[in-house]
Design an enzyme around this catalytic site. Structure first.
Site: not given
Length: 103
Positions: A28, A31
């Site tokens: 991600c 993230c």
């Protein structure tokens, strides 16, 4: 930051004082964007236990908790949910700090 090891651990940890679960995944980009500031955030909130949850490893738990976007955060205090910052948007350090301030 600790990493979640099992669903049973989740169920136990959520009942042990103030706990903030950080839902994330290696792939991600949003993230990875906040990963470098997470140690700073955890260090400035020593009253909260931070637990990292790998979304891919705990996909069923994420579905049960309606975590459909990452990075996301869900907070508990002694087993009661006290806040959630759950969506698929990129989050900044300031947004995370503002969320934590509401707990």
């Amino acid at each position: 930051m600790e990493k979640l090891t099992s669903v049973e651990a989740y169920q136990t940890l959520m009942t042990q004082g103030k706990v903030l679960f950080f839902f994330t995944a290696d792939w991600c980009p949003d993230c990875r964007f906040i990963q470098p500031v997470m140690p700073e955030i955890t260090a400035s909130h020593t009253d909260i236990r931070f637990i990292e949850v790998d979304r891919d490893e705990f996909i069923d738990l994420c579905e049960e908790l309606s975590i459909f976007g990452i990075p996301s955060f869900v907070a508990y205090n002694d087993g009661k949910e006290i806040g959630r910052f759950v969506n698929k948007d990129r989050k900044t350090k300031e947004e995370i700090e503002a969320f934590i301030a509401t707990l």
